[in-house]
Write a protein that holds these residues in place. Structure first.
Motif, PDB file in Angstrom:
ATOM      1  N   ASN A 120      -3.087 -82.280  61.555  1.00  0.00           N
ATOM      2  CA  ASN A 120      -3.857 -81.836  60.394  1.00  0.00           C
ATOM      3  C   ASN A 120      -5.175 -82.594  60.275  1.00  0.00           C
ATOM      4  O   ASN A 120      -6.201 -82.024  59.888  1.00  0.00           O
ATOM      5  CB  ASN A 120      -3.030 -82.008  59.117  1.00  0.00           C
ATOM      6  N   LYS A 124      -8.970 -81.023  60.314  1.00  0.00           N
ATOM      7  CA  LYS A 124     -10.032 -81.367  59.365  1.00  0.00           C
ATOM      8  C   LYS A 124     -11.313 -81.757  60.099  1.00  0.00           C
ATOM      9  O   LYS A 124     -12.401 -81.275  59.770  1.00  0.00           O
ATOM     10  CB  LYS A 124      -9.580 -82.504  58.459  1.00  0.00           C
ATOM     11  N   LYS A 181      -9.175 -74.969  53.076  1.00  0.00           N
ATOM     12  CA  LYS A 181      -7.988 -74.806  52.246  1.00  0.00           C
ATOM     13  C   LYS A 181      -6.727 -75.037  53.063  1.00  0.00           C
ATOM     14  O   LYS A 181      -5.724 -75.537  52.543  1.00  0.00           O
ATOM     15  CB  LYS A 181      -7.973 -73.404  51.633  1.00  0.00           C
ATOM     16  N   GLU A 184      -5.496 -78.720  53.073  1.00  0.00           N
ATOM     17  CA  GLU A 184      -4.762 -79.109  51.880  1.00  0.00           C
ATOM     18  C   GLU A 184      -3.374 -78.463  51.857  1.00  0.00           C
ATOM     19  O   GLU A 184      -2.383 -79.098  51.468  1.00  0.00           O
ATOM     20  CB  GLU A 184      -5.539 -78.715  50.623  1.00  0.00           C
ATOM     21  N   GLN A 185      -3.297 -77.204  52.287  1.00  0.00           N
ATOM     22  CA  GLN A 185      -1.994 -76.550  52.349  1.00  0.00           C
ATOM     23  C   GLN A 185      -1.074 -77.264  53.336  1.00  0.00           C
ATOM     24  O   GLN A 185       0.121 -77.420  53.086  1.00  0.00           O
ATOM     25  CB  GLN A 185      -2.165 -75.080  52.740  1.00  0.00           C
ATOM     26  N   ASN A 187      -1.165 -80.416  54.001  1.00  0.00           N
ATOM     27  CA  ASN A 187      -0.733 -81.646  53.335  1.00  0.00           C
ATOM     28  C   ASN A 187       0.474 -81.380  52.429  1.00  0.00           C
ATOM     29  O   ASN A 187       1.415 -82.185  52.366  1.00  0.00           O
ATOM     30  CB  ASN A 187      -1.877 -82.248  52.510  1.00  0.00           C
ATOM     31  N   GLN A 188       0.452 -80.260  51.732  1.00  0.00           N
ATOM     32  CA  GLN A 188       1.573 -79.884  50.875  1.00  0.00           C
ATOM     33  C   GLN A 188       2.831 -79.617  51.698  1.00  0.00           C
ATOM     34  O   GLN A 188       3.947 -79.978  51.293  1.00  0.00           O
ATOM     35  CB  GLN A 188       1.203 -78.651  50.049  1.00  0.00           C
TER      36      GLN A 188
END
Length: 221
Positions: A120, A124, A181, A184-185, A187-188
């Motif tokens: 991830n 980024k 986006k 961040e998704q 990360n969730q």
């Protein structure tokens, strides 16, 4: 334009048919062969420096996968980008990845979750550098953690047939979308995996793919 690449791969003992198929498939996904572009088996065979038979076999495989189409009264061509078909593809991809995530969570090791974090972060950085190829590879690496943990070859085979259509749309629209986006998704998703919450992870993975699909398809309308 394919000749030198082909010769290199030829000496790795791949078959003519498989190498032509892989090379053409990559060119279509990367938009080196553009949507709607005509494909002449005779010209392609000359580019590869081989007979027309392996080229025709490769084109047939690509047609079966929806990346190439035969138009009545015309030559074979690269399938144009079709938003409605892409929408259907994203729904299936989302469902398959969601299934893989649900099955994988109980099997995940701490090292697997660490790999997701690394992937991830790579995503980024790739997005910040506007590098679509690295971004796609980082995204694949992230979701491959689930696929590898499950080890279900049927899920992989089904995805291998559909994902190229998704990647082609991603590449075509990359310059006009904001894809952060997904970071961040992800990360969730990682947090849900740390909690070993299979249901929530599955839901978030499906949402991740569907939201990306909606964003990309909106750009093509």
């Amino acid at each position: 334009m394919f000749l030198f690449y082909f010769l290199y791969k030829y000496f790795t003992n791949l078959s003519f048919r498989d190498e032509v198929y892989q090379t053409l498939k990559k060119a279509i996904i990367m938009l080196k062969l553009e949507p709607g572009q005509r494909l002449n088996d005779k010209e392609l065979a000359e580019d590869f420096g081989i007979s027309r038979t392996p080229v025709r076999e490769a084109l047939k495989r690509l047609e079966d996968e929806g990346l190439v189409e035969s138009v009545p009264g015309s030559a074979t061509r690269v399938t144009p980008l079709k938003p409605e078909e892409a929408k259907h593809a994203f729904i299936v991809v989302a469902a398959l990845h969601s299934l893989a995530a649900r099955l994988a969570v109980p099997l995940l090791k701490d090292s697997d979750i660490k790999m997701m974090e690394v992937s991830n972060n790579n995503l980024k950085v790739s997005l910040e550098q506007n590098d679509i190829i690295q971004a796609i590879q980082a995204d694949e690496s992230f979701h491959d953690v689930f696929l590898n943990a499950v080890g279900n070859s049927e899920i992989r085979l089904a995805l291998a047939r559909i994902v190229p259509k998704v990647h082609r749309l991603e590449i075509s629209q990359f310059g006009s979308i904001k894809a952060f986006k997904s970071v961040e998704q992800h990360n969730q998703i990682i947090v849900a995996c740390q909690k070993r919450d299979s249901k929530e992870t599955s839901r978030l993975v499906e949402e991740n793919w569907l939201s990306l699909g909606e964003l990309l398809i909106k750009q093509t309308d």
